[in-house]
Scaffold this motif. Structure first.
Motif, PDB file in Angstrom:
ATOM      1  N   THR A 267       1.109  -0.995  -0.089  1.00  0.00           N
ATOM      2  CA  THR A 267      -0.246   0.109  -0.267  1.00  0.00           C
ATOM      3  C   THR A 267       1.017   1.517  -0.048  1.00  0.00           C
ATOM      4  O   THR A 267       1.818   1.048   0.465  1.00  0.00           O
ATOM      5  CB  THR A 267      -0.860  -0.250   1.026  1.00  0.00           C
ATOM      6  OG1 THR A 267      -1.901  -1.286   1.283  1.00  0.00           O
ATOM      7  CG2 THR A 267      -1.869   1.591   1.522  1.00  0.00           C
ATOM      8  N   VAL A 268       0.832   2.508  -1.169  1.00  0.00           N
ATOM      9  CA  VAL A 268       1.420   3.422  -0.992  1.00  0.00           C
ATOM     10  C   VAL A 268       0.334   4.858  -1.435  1.00  0.00           C
ATOM     11  O   VAL A 268       0.972   5.473  -1.228  1.00  0.00           O
ATOM     12  CB  VAL A 268       2.411   3.392  -2.478  1.00  0.00           C
ATOM     13  CG1 VAL A 268       3.139   1.781  -2.311  1.00  0.00           C
ATOM     14  CG2 VAL A 268       1.074   3.505  -3.727  1.00  0.00           C
ATOM     15  N   ASP A 269      -0.592   4.485  -1.196  1.00  0.00           N
ATOM     16  CA  ASP A 269      -1.729   5.899  -1.413  1.00  0.00           C
ATOM     17  C   ASP A 269      -1.405   6.299   0.377  1.00  0.00           C
ATOM     18  O   ASP A 269      -3.222   6.980  -0.162  1.00  0.00           O
ATOM     19  CB  ASP A 269      -2.695   5.010  -1.973  1.00  0.00           C
ATOM     20  CG  ASP A 269      -4.120   4.390  -1.299  1.00  0.00           C
ATOM     21  OD1 ASP A 269      -3.181   3.526  -0.346  1.00  0.00           O
ATOM     22  OD2 ASP A 269      -4.568   4.208  -1.315  1.00  0.00           O
ATOM     23  N   GLN A 310       7.771   7.916   4.569  1.00  0.00           N
ATOM     24  CA  GLN A 310       9.189   8.462   4.085  1.00  0.00           C
ATOM     25  C   GLN A 310       8.743   7.392   2.400  1.00  0.00           C
ATOM     26  O   GLN A 310      10.473   7.276   2.169  1.00  0.00           O
ATOM     27  CB  GLN A 310      10.247   8.566   4.450  1.00  0.00           C
ATOM     28  CG  GLN A 310      10.233   9.187   5.787  1.00  0.00           C
ATOM     29  CD  GLN A 310      10.678  10.633   4.820  1.00  0.00           C
ATOM     30  OE1 GLN A 310      10.562  10.477   3.798  1.00  0.00           O
ATOM     31  NE2 GLN A 310       9.662  12.295   5.608  1.00  0.00           N
ATOM     32  N   LEU A 311       7.652   6.756   2.868  1.00  0.00           N
ATOM     33  CA  LEU A 311       8.059   5.254   1.792  1.00  0.00           C
ATOM     34  C   LEU A 311       8.879   5.951  -0.054  1.00  0.00           C
ATOM     35  O   LEU A 311       8.070   6.485  -0.657  1.00  0.00           O
ATOM     36  CB  LEU A 311       7.223   4.650   1.732  1.00  0.00           C
ATOM     37  CG  LEU A 311       7.151   3.111   0.950  1.00  0.00           C
ATOM     38  CD1 LEU A 311       8.312   2.017   1.899  1.00  0.00           C
ATOM     39  CD2 LEU A 311       5.448   2.305   1.236  1.00  0.00           C
ATOM     40  N   GLN A 312       9.623   5.214  -0.670  1.00  0.00           N
ATOM     41  CA  GLN A 312      10.602   5.187  -1.680  1.00  0.00           C
ATOM     42  C   GLN A 312       9.877   4.519  -3.051  1.00  0.00           C
ATOM     43  O   GLN A 312       9.894   3.826  -2.247  1.00  0.00           O
ATOM     44  CB  GLN A 312      11.543   6.782  -1.493  1.00  0.00           C
ATOM     45  CG  GLN A 312      11.117   7.949  -0.741  1.00  0.00           C
ATOM     46  CD  GLN A 312      12.508   8.356  -1.211  1.00  0.00           C
ATOM     47  OE1 GLN A 312      13.629   8.317  -2.100  1.00  0.00           O
ATOM     48  NE2 GLN A 312      13.317   8.547   0.313  1.00  0.00           N
ATOM     49  N   PHE A 328       2.490  -6.137  -6.009  1.00  0.00           N
ATOM     50  CA  PHE A 328       1.772  -5.332  -6.700  1.00  0.00           C
ATOM     51  C   PHE A 328       1.886  -4.250  -5.782  1.00  0.00           C
ATOM     52  O   PHE A 328       2.034  -4.045  -4.682  1.00  0.00           O
ATOM     53  CB  PHE A 328       0.220  -5.587  -5.990  1.00  0.00           C
ATOM     54  CG  PHE A 328      -0.231  -6.606  -6.751  1.00  0.00           C
ATOM     55  CD1 PHE A 328      -0.959  -6.790  -8.172  1.00  0.00           C
ATOM     56  CD2 PHE A 328       0.901  -7.932  -7.406  1.00  0.00           C
ATOM     57  CE1 PHE A 328      -1.175  -7.893  -8.792  1.00  0.00           C
ATOM     58  CE2 PHE A 328       0.308  -9.187  -7.978  1.00  0.00           C
ATOM     59  CZ  PHE A 328      -0.453  -8.834  -8.989  1.00  0.00           C
ATOM     60  N   ILE A 329       2.136  -2.844  -6.296  1.00  0.00           N
ATOM     61  CA  ILE A 329       1.527  -1.673  -5.705  1.00  0.00           C
ATOM     62  C   ILE A 329       0.183  -1.623  -5.662  1.00  0.00           C
ATOM     63  O   ILE A 329      -0.888  -0.994  -6.573  1.00  0.00           O
ATOM     64  CB  ILE A 329       2.536  -0.334  -6.787  1.00  0.00           C
ATOM     65  CG1 ILE A 329       3.672  -0.548  -7.291  1.00  0.00           C
ATOM     66  CG2 ILE A 329       1.771   0.982  -5.981  1.00  0.00           C
ATOM     67  CD1 ILE A 329       4.377  -0.686  -6.187  1.00  0.00           C
ATOM     68  N   ILE A 351      -5.338  -0.488  -8.221  1.00  0.00           N
ATOM     69  CA  ILE A 351      -5.632   0.630  -9.184  1.00  0.00           C
ATOM     70  C   ILE A 351      -6.754   1.329  -7.417  1.00  0.00           C
ATOM     71  O   ILE A 351      -7.389   0.143  -6.901  1.00  0.00           O
ATOM     72  CB  ILE A 351      -6.461   1.160  -9.722  1.00  0.00           C
ATOM     73  CG1 ILE A 351      -5.415   0.135 -10.955  1.00  0.00           C
ATOM     74  CG2 ILE A 351      -6.937   2.701 -10.149  1.00  0.00           C
ATOM     75  CD1 ILE A 351      -6.410   0.648 -12.609  1.00  0.00           C
ATOM     76  N   SER A 352      -6.795   2.411  -7.389  1.00  0.00           N
ATOM     77  CA  SER A 352      -7.210   2.362  -5.776  1.00  0.00           C
ATOM     78  C   SER A 352      -7.250   3.448  -4.854  1.00  0.00           C
ATOM     79  O   SER A 352      -5.891   3.985  -5.296  1.00  0.00           O
ATOM     80  CB  SER A 352      -6.582   1.493  -4.349  1.00  0.00           C
ATOM     81  OG  SER A 352      -7.943   1.904  -2.919  1.00  0.00           O
TER      82      SER A 352
END
Length: 482
Positions: A267-269, A310-312, A328-329, A351-352
């Motif tokens: 999870t990146v969002d 700070q995730l990159q 998956f992103i 996609i989310s």
């Protein structure tokens, strides 16, 4: 006497009720939680409320019994609460005691539920006030949350006729694994708030329907507890929040990888929690009831160290390296990031917009999928594509697949269906699979591989689709030389 077998009285427990020296009792066991507040995913205040008292009711409303030992480690186990001073004799004024409770509302017969909206209507009456605020709320004005649903309604079908649709196959293949349906659960956290069986019930319902479950990092139960209810070797996915302490994440990933997930969904969002006002209003009410001197509404959206702001992109490469599992992103919201995920060797994108719970006015998921189609359709053929947000009908599923999705994920509706337990989630799955099959037949196709954009009229949304990574006319203003 071993430390963990020591008998501890309520009086002694209450003497350890401050930061740096905090104990709590859960299910008869006394734990040292002095270092937990700053690291707790749900914020510090809920942990401070447990200082020096029996927090069994509060804990059990959200978590499975075994989770605390996994989280704190056996070194934090101090002893057992004196048997004559059980949790039933200790007032528990935790926030879950507010509002209505399950059991006070007579739920309609399950076979009277005809669509996912019916589950929502029941859940609003059946869930506790806390659970409803948690599940139904979104960020700020909830515009993205509303748009997620509405924008599917703006896409129309262009049905084909005389195609011979007597038999239909709704199965799909993801990363080489066949599933009976292209439907998974969103990795919603803490679904024990909807039913005591939480993620266990969701996992069992997925198996019954021939699909996989997605296990969240912030599940109510430990990962291995959820995997235990699956048949041996049964496929599952794992959703990952990356902790600020990489050692914590690496330890978690080692445990997960040992259980053989099909993929890790990172999870990146959500680098920070959005402003979820339904939660904050509930927290205010709960704190007022407990007569707190200070209201700390920020805790309703505190992510502590459990989510790293700070995730990159370089961290994605690290996760791939330490796991050796497809990645998956999760949280892709524009074509540029979809392309970059492909360039980083990801097996898929998800996609989310977090169900409208991250930044409000983020694009509806279906618009993001259309943007990817317009800018880098080759990415869709090279990676698996999951999508969630606003999917309420089998026809919505078909629209997403026509535009290039591999599968869709369901969040709130499964949470609401869980008010009925496992049978409720199974019913929700069945409703969607029936609606999907009928939508396919009425559009003249019998296999998901036949779905394509040619079956859709997207004219009402086409003007919103960006054809590049730049704004079509506005320029960034630079005043540095003024």
């Amino acid at each position: 006497m071993a430390i963990g077998s020591k008998k501890i009285s309520l009086l002694e427990l209450r003497n350890h009720s401050r930061d740096g020296d905090a104990w709590t009792a859960i299910n008869g066991t006394v734990w040292n939680i002095s270092k937990l507040a700053s690291a707790h995913p749900g914020g510090e205040e809920v942990i401070r409320d447990s200082y020096g008292r029996d927090a069994t009711k509060t804990y059990n409303s959200v978590h499975g019994a075994r989770l605390i030992a996994r989280y704190l480690g056996e070194g934090a186990r101090l002893g057992t609460l004196d048997g004559d001073e059980s949790e039933d004799k200790v007032p528990d004024n935790g926030p879950e005691s507010l509002g209505k409770n399950q059991g006070q509302f007579k739920m309609p017969a399950l076979d009277s539920i005809l669509n996912l909206y019916d589950f929502e209507d029941v859940a609003q009456k059946a869930l506790t006030e806390r659970s409803w605020a948690y599940s139904s709320g979104a960020s700020n004005d909830s515009l993205t949350h509303a748009a997620n649903v509405d924008w599917y309604r703006r896409i129309f079908f262009r049905p084909r006729v005389l195609k011979g649709v007597g038999e239909v196959d709704i199965s799909t293949t993801i990363l080489g694994q066949r599933y009976e349906i292209p439907i998974f659960n969103c990795p919603v956290s803490l679904v024990k708030l909807a039913h005591p069986d939480g993620e266990l019930a969701v996992a069992r319902a997925a198996v019954t329907n021939g699909t996989a479950t997605i296990i969240p990092t912030m599940a109510s139960f430990a990962v291995d507890e959820i995997v235990e209810v699956l048949p041996a070797g049964y496929p599952f996915f794992f959703q990952l929040y990356v902790n600020s302490d990489r050692a914590v994440t690496e330890k978690l990933l080692a445990e997960v990888v040992s259980l053989k997930p099909r993929a890790i969904l990172v999870t990146v969002d959500l680098p920070v929690f959005g402003k979820r006002e339904a939660n904050e209003r509930y927290e205010y009410k709960a704190q007022k009831q407990k007569q707190k001197q200070k209201q700390k509404l920020a805790n309703a959206r505190s992510a502590s160290t459990a989510i790293d702001p700070q995730l990159q992109w370089k961290d994605i490469a690290w996760i791939k390296e330490v796991t050796g599992v497809p990645v998956f992103i999760k949280g892709v919201q524009c074509a540029a990031d979809a392309r970059r995920a492909y360039e980083y060797g990801c097996a898929g994108i998800y996609i989310s917009n977090h169900g409208g719970r991250a930044v409000d006015t983020a694009p509806p998921g279906i618009l993001t999928l259309m943007e990817i189609q317009a800018n880098c359709p080759e990415v869709l053929s090279q990676m698996e594509v999951f999508i969630d947000g606003g999917i309420r009908r089998g026809s919505d599923i078909l629209k997403a697949i026509c535009l290039g999705a591999s599968a869709i994920c369901i969040g709130r509706p499964f949470f609401y269906a869980l008010a009925y337990g496992q049978e409720g989630v199974e019913r929700a799955f069945q409703i969607l699979r029936d609606e999907l099959a009928v939508a396919m037949q009425l559009n003249g196709i019998t296999k998901l591989s036949e779905a394509s954009p040619s079956l859709l009229n997207t004219a009402a949304l086409d003007k919103y689709v960006y054809r590049s990574n730049s704004h079509p006319w506005a320029k960034k203003i630079d005043r540095s030389r003024l």
